[in-house]
Design an enzyme around this catalytic site. Structure first.
Site, mmCIF file in Angstrom:
data_model
loop_
_atom_site.group_PDB
_atom_site.id
_atom_site.type_symbol
_atom_site.label_atom_id
_atom_site.label_comp_id
_atom_site.label_asym_id
_atom_site.label_seq_id
_atom_site.Cartn_x
_atom_site.Cartn_y
_atom_site.Cartn_z
ATOM 1 N N ARG A 246 0.844 -1.193 0.000
ATOM 2 C CA ARG A 246 0.000 0.000 0.000
ATOM 3 C C ARG A 246 0.885 1.251 0.000
ATOM 4 O O ARG A 246 1.958 1.262 0.619
ATOM 5 C CB ARG A 246 -0.856 -0.036 1.272
ATOM 6 C CG ARG A 246 -1.863 1.089 1.416
ATOM 7 C CD ARG A 246 -2.980 0.959 0.461
ATOM 8 N NE ARG A 246 -4.158 1.728 0.865
ATOM 9 C CZ ARG A 246 -5.135 2.021 0.026
ATOM 10 N NH1 ARG A 246 -5.090 1.646 -1.241
ATOM 11 N NH2 ARG A 246 -6.190 2.690 0.446
ATOM 12 N N THR B 41 -9.903 0.203 -9.466
ATOM 13 C CA THR B 41 -8.939 -0.735 -8.901
ATOM 14 C C THR B 41 -8.993 -1.970 -9.796
ATOM 15 O O THR B 41 -9.860 -2.095 -10.635
ATOM 16 C CB THR B 41 -9.359 -1.032 -7.450
ATOM 17 O OG1 THR B 41 -9.263 0.190 -6.712
ATOM 18 C CG2 THR B 41 -8.511 -2.087 -6.789
ATOM 19 N N THR C 86 -4.099 -0.959 -7.289
ATOM 20 C CA THR C 86 -4.886 0.231 -7.614
ATOM 21 C C THR C 86 -4.068 1.501 -7.761
ATOM 22 O O THR C 86 -2.977 1.618 -7.201
ATOM 23 C CB THR C 86 -5.941 0.454 -6.497
ATOM 24 O OG1 THR C 86 -6.829 1.483 -6.880
ATOM 25 C CG2 THR C 86 -5.303 0.821 -5.180
ATOM 26 N N ASP D 168 -7.952 8.188 0.151
ATOM 27 C CA ASP D 168 -8.457 7.087 0.993
ATOM 28 C C ASP D 168 -8.244 7.355 2.486
ATOM 29 O O ASP D 168 -8.760 6.623 3.335
ATOM 30 C CB ASP D 168 -7.800 5.759 0.606
ATOM 31 C CG ASP D 168 -8.595 5.025 -0.485
ATOM 32 O OD1 ASP D 168 -9.746 5.420 -0.740
ATOM 33 O OD2 ASP D 168 -8.065 4.071 -1.073
ATOM 34 N N SER E 225 -10.215 -0.764 1.119
ATOM 35 C CA SER E 225 -11.284 -1.772 1.127
ATOM 36 C C SER E 225 -10.882 -3.005 0.323
ATOM 37 O O SER E 225 -11.688 -3.932 0.164
ATOM 38 C CB SER E 225 -12.562 -1.192 0.513
ATOM 39 O OG SER E 225 -13.013 -0.106 1.257
ATOM 40 N N GLY F 243 -13.845 0.142 -5.003
ATOM 41 C CA GLY F 243 -13.852 0.983 -3.803
ATOM 42 C C GLY F 243 -14.566 0.279 -2.660
ATOM 43 O O GLY F 243 -14.295 -0.887 -2.361
HETATM 44 N N1 GLY Z 1 -8.450 2.812 -3.371
HETATM 45 C C1 GLY Z 1 -9.494 1.954 -3.028
HETATM 46 C C2 GLY Z 1 -9.213 1.146 -1.833
HETATM 47 O O1 GLY Z 1 -8.051 0.905 -1.523
HETATM 48 O O2 GLY Z 1 -10.098 0.749 -1.140
#
Ligand code: GLY
Length: 565
Positions: free
Chosen positions: A97, A374, A392, A416, A446, A467
């Protein structure tokens, strides 16, 4: 069988029959299978498997290929999560991430009066989180890969050099986003995704700058992105256009191996992503709620099925907003949130003839944007290794900023985070302290890459973009299989419903609710909104005899493909 039960079973059958746009049979494969959102990326993954690579090699090659063939979500300057089950039955998960840059701070998207400017967290250089993808792919390859690193980059480089023939979907998407991409890239040369006229199906699009960037990553691994020429291009972009990512931020980025979250559901083991994704926690909460209320006694598409799902989701997304964030910065009470006793109390207030009201909890109410930017891919190999990867840029084409000379889009993942307690992000999701912006922190996600086992054997590999609707799409695929006993194609094709506490609304695909069920839900006060599509699944199922069945969600995304051998 009483008449109402018979009628609802018949209705469920009719709904399912009409929802299926392709024959109810999927091909099975013995040796390996790759399901992605783009046929060219699926082929790349299959070829890596055929060359002797394992599922993890194929995942690395697919991730880089998607950056070329599916640039609105595939990426090298975004992030994601991977959930792994090795042929030996070991589990692992990789968190690549993005992180907030060192200069980020809690109120960075608020004006002096405390009003949030969402444009800044969603578009342009200030929206960009420090990318995690390249480091993530390196770590995945170092731990599990078999083929040479360079070999895994070659298909993507070739596609970028020789060009990709645009599908109708991708041509339309580029045309739809033309103005937004142009706005963020004024005066730049070599922006292959901008042109005078319209993009058309069949146009060939090469990206020489991206081929060069990928070649640097091929030659130098993570240093080909986080240091040297590529890093210099990113920092120059930031300095010129008001971004805050520095060379130090890039050098310092590290993806993290995390212990996956494991839960049980009616004799199945659910292996999913822990925080900083909310996916695993929310999925396990929802499944435990289904077990408590015996979801399997209801028919698919019945009032009880939909009402129960929505009521569970209302409570689970309220927990998400309050308790979920980056565990390295906030003590996320994971064990408590998935504890049976806690959930029994949490769900005890659900009544089958009454809608609970979310509106007394103050928060902004926004329209849910249809978001499929995503992307998810699932891969299995001949040895039984399995990997589920969701990756994503956040929005379509992320921040819309292309790195000049680099040929790639930068993410807009900073959106986010919770920019202000209770203020909704682009998915209408709210948050508070747990997901507040802090330098170096990962924004809550998510994304829910998930693997399911049955009797100790691999059973399903799945995930979705969308999302906030990712969690509920994965959830519905699991109960479609386990509770409603659908075949593989039906699991993916069946119409979906989504709710998320706030806004206090129920989103349903057109075929999801019969007029009778819709009226009954509305009578109770549920506010129904019809949504074009919810989620785009990429699922692999394993049959009792050990064969792999791949189901690409072509009903919702034509370019998706399962490639096996
Ligand atoms: N960018 C969408 C998520 O990570 O939930």
């Amino acid at each position: 069988m009483c008449r109402t039960k018979l009628t609802s079973r018949l209705l469920a059958f009719i709904l399912l029959f009409f929802s299926c746009s392709v024959p109810l049979e999927s091909k099975s494969y013995k040796n390996g299978l790759v399901v992605t959102a783009h046929y060219l990326a699926s082929e790349v993954g299959k070829e890596i498997l055929q060359k002797g690579g394992n599922a993890f090699d194929a995942a690395v090659a697919v991730q880089f290929a998607l950056a070329v063939v599916y640039p609105r979500a595939g990426n090298i300057a975004g992030g994601g999560f991977a959930v792994i089950r090795t042929s030996g039955g070991d589990y692992n998960s990789l968190d690549f991430r993005e992180t907030a840059p060192k200069a980020a701070y809690e109120q960075m998207y608020c004006d002096k009066d405390g009003n949030v400017n969402s444009d800044l967290s969603q578009n342009g250089d200030l929206a960009v989180g420090v990318p995690g993808t390249v480091d993530g792919m390196m770590k995945l390859h170092q731990k599990y890969g078999r083929l040479r690193w360079g070999e895994l980059l070659e298909p993507a480089i070739k596609l970028a050099e020789e060009g990709v023939v645009l599908s109708l979907l991708e041509a339309n998407k580029l045309n739809d986003y033309h103005d937004q991409i142009q706005k963020q890239n004024k005066g730049k040369s070599l922006v292959p995704y901008l042109r005078e006229g319209l993009f058309r199906e069949g146009d060939t699009l090469s990206n020489i700058a991206l081929a060069r960037t990928l070649s640097r990553i091929k030659a130098s691994g993570r240093n080909g992105f986080y240091e040297g020429e590529t890093a210099g291009l990113i920092v120059a972009e930031m300095e010129k256009h008001g971004g805050i990512i520095t060379a130090e931020d890039l050098q310092g980025y590290q993806s993290v191996w995390r212990v996956p979250l494991i839960g049980d559901y009616r004799g199945h083991k659910i292996i999913s992503m822990p925080p900083p994704s909310s996916g695993g926690v929310a999925l396990i909460q929802l499944l435990k709620g289904c077990e408590m209320y015996n979801m399997n006694k209801y028919s698919f598409g019945s009032f009880e099925h939909i009402h129960l799902m929505v009521e569970l989701e209302r409570r689970v997304y309220a927990d998400r907003a309050a308790w979920l964030g980056d565990p390295d910065y906030y003590q996320v009470p994971v064990d408590r949130l998935i504890n049976d006793e806690y959930l029994e109390n949490r769900f005890a207030t659900i009544e089958m003839d009454k809608k609970t009201n979310s509106q007394d909890i103050k928060a902004g109410s926004v329209e849910l944007i249809e978001s499929f930017e995503t992307t998810h891919f699932s891969i299995v190999d001949s040895e039984g290794n399995a990997i589920a990867v969701t990756t994503t840029l956040n929005g379509n084409y992320g921040s819309k900023v292309m790195v000049e000379g680099g040929g790639f889009f930068l993410n807009n993942e900073m959106d986010d985070f919770s920019s202000k307690p209770g203020f909704p992000n682009q998915f209408g999701l709210v948050g508070g302290e747990a997901n507040a912006i802090k330098p170096g922190k990962r924004m809550l996600s998510s994304m829910t890459p998930t693997i399911v086992e049955k009797n100790g054997k691999l059973f399903m590999v799945l995930g979705s973009p969308g999302g906030s609707t990712i969690i509920t799409s994965v959830f519905q695929n699991i109960i479609n299989k386990i509770d409603f006993k659908m075949d593989s194609q039906q699991v993916v094709d069946a119409p979906r419903v989504h709710s998320q506490w706030l806004p206090d609304e129920v989103y349903a695909e057109a075929e999801a609710l019969s007029p009778k069920v819709k009226s009954k839900l509305e009578e109770l006060g549920h506010i129904i909104k019809i949504q074009n599509k919810i989620g785009v699944m990429a699922d692999i199922f394993v049959s009792d005899s050990g064969e792999y069945i791949g189901v690409a969600d072509t009903k919702r995304h034509k370019d998706s493909r399962a490639s096996g051998y």
